[in-house]
Design an enzyme around this catalytic site. Structure first.
Site, PDB file in Angstrom:
ATOM      1  N   LYS A 191       4.830  -2.809   5.936  1.00 11.80           N
ATOM      2  CA  LYS A 191       5.102  -1.453   6.419  1.00 11.80           C
ATOM      3  C   LYS A 191       5.503  -0.598   5.224  1.00 11.80           C
ATOM      4  O   LYS A 191       6.508  -0.874   4.569  1.00 11.80           O
ATOM      5  CB  LYS A 191       6.210  -1.477   7.467  1.00 11.80           C
ATOM      6  CG  LYS A 191       6.575  -0.078   7.957  1.00 11.80           C
ATOM      7  CD  LYS A 191       7.563  -0.105   9.107  1.00 11.80           C
ATOM      8  CE  LYS A 191       7.930   1.317   9.516  1.00 11.80           C
ATOM      9  NZ  LYS A 191       8.878   1.344  10.633  1.00 11.80           N
ATOM     10  N   LYS A 244       0.795  -1.284   8.233  1.00 14.51           N
ATOM     11  CA  LYS A 244       1.106   0.044   8.740  1.00 14.51           C
ATOM     12  C   LYS A 244       1.440   0.984   7.594  1.00 14.51           C
ATOM     13  O   LYS A 244       2.246   0.604   6.761  1.00 14.51           O
ATOM     14  CB  LYS A 244       2.300  -0.076   9.698  1.00 14.51           C
ATOM     15  CG  LYS A 244       2.800   1.225  10.236  1.00 14.51           C
ATOM     16  CD  LYS A 244       4.041   1.009  11.062  1.00 14.51           C
ATOM     17  CE  LYS A 244       4.569   2.383  11.429  1.00 14.51           C
ATOM     18  NZ  LYS A 244       5.911   2.372  11.877  1.00 14.51           N
TER      19      LYS A 244
END
Ligand code: PBG
Ligand code: ZN
Length: 322
Positions: A191, A244
Site C-alpha cells: 500500500k 494499492k
C-alpha cells in the site's frame, strides 16, 4: 509477414481469441456506512458514491445482490472519534452493527471488513500517536481487537489497511485464539503513500490532522520493497495479498502475480475513480469504455480480485455485452 489482422476482423473472432475477460465475480464494491438514520449522503468528490446509514443500506445491498459481484468491503464512519480509535474495536461500533445487519438480511453477500484506526481517531492516523510519532507495536493489539470484533459480528474476511509492521501476524494470532481459524485475511501488503486516496479521505473523514502517512505507507518509487512487504505478509499468514492503488502500480501487480502463488487483489482507489468520473462528466471521455479498459488492464496485469467503486456499473455493462 504475419497476418495479425485475420483474427481481428470480426467481433466473433476477437471474442474467440481474447486473452483476458473480466467477470462480475472478480469485483468487490466498497461501501461507506455512517451513524444516524435515513441518510444517503452523496460524496462530492466521488460522483455516484454515497454514505449510507444502516437503515438505508438495503438500497445498495439490493444492487450488489443483483449485480452478482463477489462482495463488499465496508468502511465505517463513526460520529465519535478519540485518541485511541476505540470505535474501531467497540462491539457496538458502526462497522460491527453494519456487518450484523448485512449478514442478517443478506447472508449470501460476502462482507470484508477493512481494519484500520484512521476513521476512528481524532488525529486521523492509522495508528496510535505519541509526540507526533505513529507508534507501531502499541497499535498492533488494537488492530487485533478490531479484527476479532468484526469477525464476531460476522465478517467473512478481514482486510488490514494500516501498514503497521507485524499486523498480519498479530491479527492472525488473535483471530485463531478467538476461534476464527477459518476467517481469511486479505492484507493491504503493498500500500503506497498516494495522492490518489484524497477523495476517500473526504468520504471517510480520515484526513490526518497533522503530517502525512509516509512513515508507514510505502514510497511510490519502491518496487523491490513491495516484494519484501508481500513476502512478509505471506509469512505472517495472509491469504490474499493486495496492491494499492492499482492503475499507477500495474508493474507491482504483475510482479506480485509472477513471484507469488496466492490470490492477488488490486484496489482501484478513489482518486482513480474520481478522475474518470470528472472527465466523463465533462464529456472528455467515454466512461463505459474507459472503465472496462481500466479493469481489463488491472486483470491482465495479474489481479485476480479488483476492488472498485465502478463495480456496480461495470457489472451492468458486462451483462449487456453477453
Ligand atoms: C484506511 C484506508 C484508506 C483507503 C482504504 N483504507 C485511506 C488511506 O490510507 O488514507 C483508500 C481507499 C481509496 O482511496 O479508495 N487506511
Ligand atoms: Zn488508515
Amino acid at each position: 509477414m504475419q497476418r495479425f489482422r485475420r483474427t481481428r476482423s470480426t467481433e466473433q473472432l476477437r471474442r474467440l481469441v481474447r486473452e483476458t475477460v473480466i467477470s462480475p465475480a472478480d469485483l468487490i464494491y466498497p461501501i461507506f456506512v455512517v451513524e444516524g438514520s435515513d441518510i444517503k449522503d452523496p460524496i462530492d468528490t466521488m460522483p455516484g458514491i454515497y454514505r449510507y446509514s444502516i437503515d438505508r443500506l438495503n438500497e445498495v445491498l439490493d444492487e450488489v445482490k443483483e449485480s452478482h459481484i463477489s462482495g463488499v468491503i465496508l468502511f465505517g464512519v463513526p460520529d465519535h472519534k478519540d485518541e485511541t480509535g476505540s470505535g474501531a474495536y467497540d462491539d457496538n461500533g458502526i462497522t460491527q452493527r453494519a456487518i450484523r445487519h448485512i449478514k442478517k438480511y443478506y447472508p449470501q453477500t460476502l462482507v470484508i471488513a477493512d481494519v484500520c484506526l484512521c476513521e476512528y481517531t481524532l488525529h486521523g492516523h492509522c495508528g496510535l500517536v505519541c509526540d507526533g510519532h505513529i507508534l507501531n507495536d502499541e497499535t498492533l493489539p488494537l488492530l487485533a481487537k478490531a479484527a476479532v470484533s468484526y469477525a464476531k459480528a460476522g465478517a467473512d474476511m478481514i482486510a488490514p489497511s494500516d501498514m503497521m509492521d507485524g499486523r498480519i501476524g498479530a491479527i492472525r494470532e488473535a483471530l485463531d485464539e478467538n476461534g476464527f481459524i477459518d476467517t481469511p485475511i486479505m492484507a493491504y501488503s503493498a500500500k503506497f503513500a498516494s495522492a490518489y486516496y484524497s477523495p476517500f479521505r473526504d468520504a471517510a473523514d480520515s484526513t490526518p490532522a497533522f503530517g502525512d502517512r509516509k512513515s508507514y505507507q510505502m514510497d511510490s518509487a519502491n518496487g523491490r520493497e513491495a516484494v519484501r512487504e508481500i513476502e512478509e505478509d505471506i509469512a505472517e499468514g495472509a491469504d490474499i495479498v493486495m496492491v494499492k492503488p492499482a492503475l499507477a502500480y500495474l508493474d507491482i501487480v504483475r510482479t506480485a502475480r509472477d513471484r507469488f502463488s496466492l490470490p492477488v487483489a488490486a484496489y482501484n482507489v478513489s482518486g482513480e475513480y474520481s478522475m474518470v468520473k470528472a472527465a466523463a462528466e465533462k464529456g472528455f471521455i467515454d466512461e463505459k469504455r474507459i472503465v472496462l479498459e481500466n479493469l481489463v488492464s488491472i486483470k491482465r496485469a495479474g489481479a485476480d480480485i479488483i476492488i472498485t467503486y465502478h463495480a456496480l456499473d461495470a457489472a451492468g455493462w458486462l451483462r449487456e455485452q453477453i
